[in-house]
Write an enzyme that holds these catalytic residues in place. Structure first.
Site, PDB file in Angstrom:
ATOM      1  N   GLU A 147       0.826  -1.210   0.000  1.00 51.16           N
ATOM      2  CA  GLU A 147       0.000   0.000   0.000  1.00 51.16           C
ATOM      3  C   GLU A 147       0.858   1.257   0.000  1.00 51.16           C
ATOM      4  O   GLU A 147       0.541   2.247  -0.665  1.00 51.16           O
ATOM      5  CB  GLU A 147      -0.938   0.011   1.211  1.00 51.16           C
ATOM      6  CG  GLU A 147      -1.949  -1.122   1.256  1.00 51.16           C
ATOM      7  CD  GLU A 147      -3.046  -0.988   0.226  1.00 51.16           C
ATOM      8  OE1 GLU A 147      -3.057   0.009  -0.521  1.00 51.16           O
ATOM      9  OE2 GLU A 147      -3.900  -1.882   0.148  1.00 51.16           O
ATOM     10  N   ASP A 294      -4.517  -9.697  -8.463  1.00 54.40           N
ATOM     11  CA  ASP A 294      -4.925  -8.778  -9.529  1.00 54.40           C
ATOM     12  C   ASP A 294      -3.807  -7.966 -10.158  1.00 54.40           C
ATOM     13  O   ASP A 294      -3.496  -8.091 -11.345  1.00 54.40           O
ATOM     14  CB  ASP A 294      -6.054  -7.869  -9.032  1.00 54.40           C
ATOM     15  CG  ASP A 294      -5.753  -7.207  -7.685  1.00 54.40           C
ATOM     16  OD1 ASP A 294      -4.668  -7.443  -7.131  1.00 54.40           O
ATOM     17  OD2 ASP A 294      -6.604  -6.443  -7.202  1.00 54.40           O
ATOM     18  N   GLU A 388     -18.626  -6.165  -2.225  1.00 54.29           N
ATOM     19  CA  GLU A 388     -17.254  -6.656  -2.119  1.00 54.29           C
ATOM     20  C   GLU A 388     -17.119  -8.074  -2.655  1.00 54.29           C
ATOM     21  O   GLU A 388     -16.084  -8.449  -3.176  1.00 54.29           O
ATOM     22  CB  GLU A 388     -16.780  -6.612  -0.669  1.00 54.29           C
ATOM     23  CG  GLU A 388     -16.226  -5.279  -0.228  1.00 54.29           C
ATOM     24  CD  GLU A 388     -14.909  -4.926  -0.902  1.00 54.29           C
ATOM     25  OE1 GLU A 388     -13.848  -5.103  -0.290  1.00 54.29           O
ATOM     26  OE2 GLU A 388     -14.940  -4.460  -2.065  1.00 54.29           O
ATOM     27  N   GLU A 406     -12.455   0.455  -9.445  1.00 53.96           N
ATOM     28  CA  GLU A 406     -12.052  -0.433 -10.535  1.00 53.96           C
ATOM     29  C   GLU A 406     -13.077  -0.501 -11.670  1.00 53.96           C
ATOM     30  O   GLU A 406     -12.717  -0.584 -12.854  1.00 53.96           O
ATOM     31  CB  GLU A 406     -11.750  -1.836 -10.004  1.00 53.96           C
ATOM     32  CG  GLU A 406     -10.457  -1.965  -9.229  1.00 53.96           C
ATOM     33  CD  GLU A 406     -10.545  -1.414  -7.821  1.00 53.96           C
ATOM     34  OE1 GLU A 406      -9.493  -1.196  -7.189  1.00 53.96           O
ATOM     35  OE2 GLU A 406     -11.678  -1.200  -7.333  1.00 53.96           O
ATOM     36  N   THR A 492      -1.378   1.114 -10.841  1.00 50.48           N
ATOM     37  CA  THR A 492      -2.586   0.480 -10.307  1.00 50.48           C
ATOM     38  C   THR A 492      -3.379   1.431  -9.423  1.00 50.48           C
ATOM     39  O   THR A 492      -4.569   1.224  -9.196  1.00 50.48           O
ATOM     40  CB  THR A 492      -2.230  -0.797  -9.530  1.00 50.48           C
ATOM     41  OG1 THR A 492      -3.409  -1.567  -9.309  1.00 50.48           O
ATOM     42  CG2 THR A 492      -1.559  -0.478  -8.207  1.00 50.48           C
TER      43      THR A 492
END
Length: 799
Positions: A147, A294, A388, A406, A492
């Site tokens: 992160e 991902d 989710e 996304e 991303t």
């Protein structure tokens, strides 16, 4: 999580091993050149309406960013329901979610390049000055390496990229002298100790001040990390190396990617979700394109675009071929086992896979991108937001929605690839839903439960970094943006890195080597980017024709043809493995199969049965894998059955000034009293009961008469409280938890049980709020005196 790319001219397909100069010049144009190809299939949207929607996005960003700066800065995030900053250690722990918070003004750094994309150059200059003046990267706090890389390092690099662009233009940032880059370099060196493993895979967490494994670091004992955590570093680390000339960052990120590639399952070419950072053993052997994996796939393809290394493209193509063979079941994307990829690993999908259609656009595989995107849109139209997690028959599995970007990302890239105005209408729906259901007076609040419309006191930094960026770009014309977006690649976290980095400081001369590269049979892999003439072969209704069969896929049961039955592995005559849903404890054949899989059945004294697996007792490794899958299915099935026995959550919606229905609190139901799912909601002003615990006859009946009584938990049964306020004339009751700091963010849903007696005499609705949610109502009373609420099974439209 997709790429905006950059450059000029792409008339035909680009060879897989095209020179880098050609690739850099074409990769992005291929995504956007189809914009003017056709506009059939949906009514064209006028420039005026697009400008209106773009301006609406700007106003929404101002609302979110302005409230963060006013009520939260310099804290990492805004808590939009309580109008204050989230400071780590001062709020109840949310587990791994808090690993993103490092006391480094996360939301401000994550928002830097968004300000420039939205033409807020003056605000950007002010924000950069605040970062340089106020942000400290030397805090004694344990943070996620992943992160921190994508949000903070990426945010600093994206800010630097656009700062030097603005400086070159000559109006803004003339004082700037690479200060953000120096901060990024400082942070990069703070992250490097995480890579001190024999494998080269980084530890998942690091202490910003003390690093790894020192007593004061409080971290460094972890053994496992997720594939995305270790494989989503190359863009930021390579950019840092290219900007500064310090090659060590790119070298470390490449080594981690090399190790993941070597540890792929060789027969399926898939990777698992979790890997041991010391041994390289797969800890979780399920594989998909959602959470945990991902952005690993995303960064392989984008590393090729940014760095021009053929091995990254070869690896991506190899993985993509496996994904399309085993995981893709259009329009679904279902997790499988890496060793037995013909078997599904779970019966639900997570929201993070919504990035994948956008990546498929970059890949050039447009049909499955359209199919999956349309399926996701149908789920959104049913629930207003993407849960989710949701099941293969489109029921809610996990009901939260933290305002993830996304789906907006994929919508933007599909519009750029097709020019179909349908995707503008999709974006319009996203804007409407955000304003209608997530907007609150102090920003935008995450959804606690998409079924009830209840809120969570949370506004993640990625909401400002990505959502508004993609929505604005969706409706913007080229002249609406002060720089050429096609000269940049999106990370991303949607941070912008310039494509000219590909030719800067190329001191890492040794290319990665991809061993045992598999020859692929899909001609699509011959391209770096899509050829629009082939993608849209003289058919103006191309995208619409793909979407049309999926229009009712969510409302109806999933069509028979959508989920492929994986019969290939059973053509030899072997029976398919036993599924948990079919298991019967009284069936001798089933018990024999369990034994073969190493699963023991134990009868408990209370009549229940317990299942235990010992893989070493299985007849073979394949049987052990079947046993593991069976146990996973059984746990999932048991969890689902428990959920079905529970009452769903309810909603408390504040409808008076200045909230007007914009604040919705998750409430626990009662197993007695008026059932809000079967009767009309109850609306009224709130009043505290005296005594506050409601355990005796009320001394202030005139205050609660015709109102909804507030009562504190404790000292007597819930049913007793209900009877006392009902006798005083209350039309409903809200019980507030007496455990200070409790919150629906961190605690499971609470149901109020009866007292073992007949409770048919209780006719009013009763709901339960944890302390944090209850304090929102109590604070509102202190500030506005009269507060009106709505008790219901689901939040109502604000009108």
């Amino acid at each position: 999580m997709s790429e905006a790319g950059g450059g000029r001219g792409c008339g035909s397909s680009v060879p897989q091993r095209a020179p880098w100069s050609l690739v850099a010049a074409t990769a992005a144009f291929c995504l956007v050149s189809a914009t003017s190809v056709w506009t059939a299939g949906a009514a064209p949207m006028s420039r005026e309406e697009r400008q209106k929607l773009g301006n609406q996005v700007l106003e929404m960003f101002d609302h979110a960013y302005g409230n963060y700066m006013e009520h939260a800065y310099p804290a990492d995030e805004l808590m939009p329901l309580t109008c204050r900053g989230r400071v780590r250690g001062q709020e109840p722990s949310r587990g791994d979610v808090d690993d993103a918070l490092g006391k480094f003004s996360l939301t401000l750094i994550d928002s830097l390049d968004t300000l420039v994309v939205l033409n807020k150059t003056k605000e950007f200059e002010d924000a950069v000055r605040k970062v340089l003046r106020d942000v400290n990267l030397d805090n004694d706090v344990v943070v996620s390496v992943f992160e921190t890389n994508i949000r903070v390092l990426g945010g600093l690099l994206g800010g630097h990229s656009l700062a030097i662009m603005l400086k070159e233009k000559g109006e803004y940032m003339q004082w700037y002298n690479d200060e953000l880059l120096q901060m990024a370099k400082q942070l990069g060196y703070k992250l490097l100790p995480a890579f001190n493993t024999t494998s080269g895979l980084p530890y998942p967490r690091i202490n910003l001040k003390f690093g790894i494994r020192k007593p004061e670091a409080r971290t460094g004992t972890e053994t496992d990390t997720c594939t995305a955590c270790a494989g989503t570093l190359i863009l930021e680390f390579a950019a840092l190396s290219r900007f500064t000339g310090a090659t060590i960052f790119e070298e470390y990120a490449r080594k981690a990617l090399d190790f993941l590639w070597e540890k792929r399952q060789r027969s399926s070419n898939l990777v698992g979700v979790t890997i041991n950072i010391h041994t390289g053993d797969w800890v979780r052997k399920d594989s998909g394109v959602g959470a945990g994996i991902d952005s690993y796939y995303e960064y392989l393809l984008k590393a090729y675009v940014l760095l021009g290394d053929d091995s990254f493209l070869e690896r991506f193509n190899t993985h993509y071929d496996a994904i399309m063979r085993y995981i893709s079941q259009p329009p679904l994307l279902l997790d499988v086992h890496i060793h037995k990829p013909m078997l599904n690993a779970r019966t639900w999908m997570d929201a993070l896979l919504a990035f994948f259609p956008g990546l498929q656009v970059l890949k050039g595989d447009i049909r499955p991108a359209i199919e999956t995107h349309e399926m996701l849109y149908q789920v959104i139209k049913k629930h207003n937001f993407l849960p989710e997690a949701f099941t293969t028959d489109f029921r809610v599995h996990w009901a939260q929605h933290p305002l993830r970007p996304e789906f907006a990302e994929s919508t933007y890239f599909l519009y750029k690839a097709t020019g179909d105005p349908y995707y503008l209408e999709v974006g319009k729906t996203l804007i409407e839903n955000l304003n209608k259901y997530a907007r609150v007076p102090c920003g935008f609040a995450a959804m606690k439960d998409v079924r009830t419309g209840s809120h969570e006191d949370r506004m993640d930094s990625f909401f400002l970094a990505e959502m508004f960026k993609y929505l604005y770009l969706l409706f913007a014309d080229k002249e609406d943006i002060i720089f050429d977006i096609e000269d940049y690649i999106f990370t991303t976290e949607a941070h912008l890195l310039p494509l000219w980095l590909s030719t800067t400081n190329q001191s890492i001369s040794k290319k990665n080597t991809t061993s045992e590269y598999t020859e692929l049979d899909d001609s699509n892999f011959d391209w770096t980017c899509p050829n629009t003439q082939i993608l849209f072969p003289n058919d103006p209704l191309y995208a619409q024709s793909i979407r049309e069969p999926l229009k009712n896929v969510v409302d109806k049961s999933c069509p028979r043809g959508i989920i492929r039955v994986r019969e290939e592995s059973f053509r030899s005559g072997a029976k398919p493995p036993l599924r948990a849903r079919d298991f019967m404890a009284t069936n001798p054949e089933h018990l024999e199969i369990l034994k073969k899989m190493g699963v023991s059945l134990i009868h408990l004294k209370d009549g229940r049965v317990q299942l235990v697996q010992h893989a070493i007792q299985a007849a073979s490794s394949i049987d052990a894998e079947d046993g593991l899958r069976f146990m996973q299915e059984m746990i999932e099935l048991s969890s689902q059955q428990q959920k079905e026995q529970q009452l769903p959550p309810r909603a408390v919606q504040i409808v008076s000034h200045p909230f007007f229905g914009r604040v919705v609190l998750t409430a626990g139901p009662a197993q007695f009293g008026l059932d809000l799912s079967k009767h009309k909601e109850t609306r009224g002003f709130v009043a505290s009961s005296k005594p506050y615990n409601g355990c005796s006859e009320l001394t202030n009946p005139e205050a609660v008469m015709g109102k909804i009584a507030l009562i504190q938990r404790g000292q007597c049964m819930f049913a007793e409280k209900a009877r006392n306020i009902q006798n005083a004339g209350a039309i409903g009751g809200i019980v507030i938890d007496d455990n200070e700091g409790s919150s629906s963010d961190t605690a499971p849903l609470f149901q109020m049980a009866g007292d073992g007696k007949d409770t048919d005499d209780i006719k009013i609705p009763m709901l339960f709020l944890f302390s944090k949610e209850g304090s929102i109502i109590l604070d509102a009373i202190r500030e506005y005196e009269e507060v009106e609420v709505l008790l219901s099974d689901k939040a109502k439209d604000r009108e």
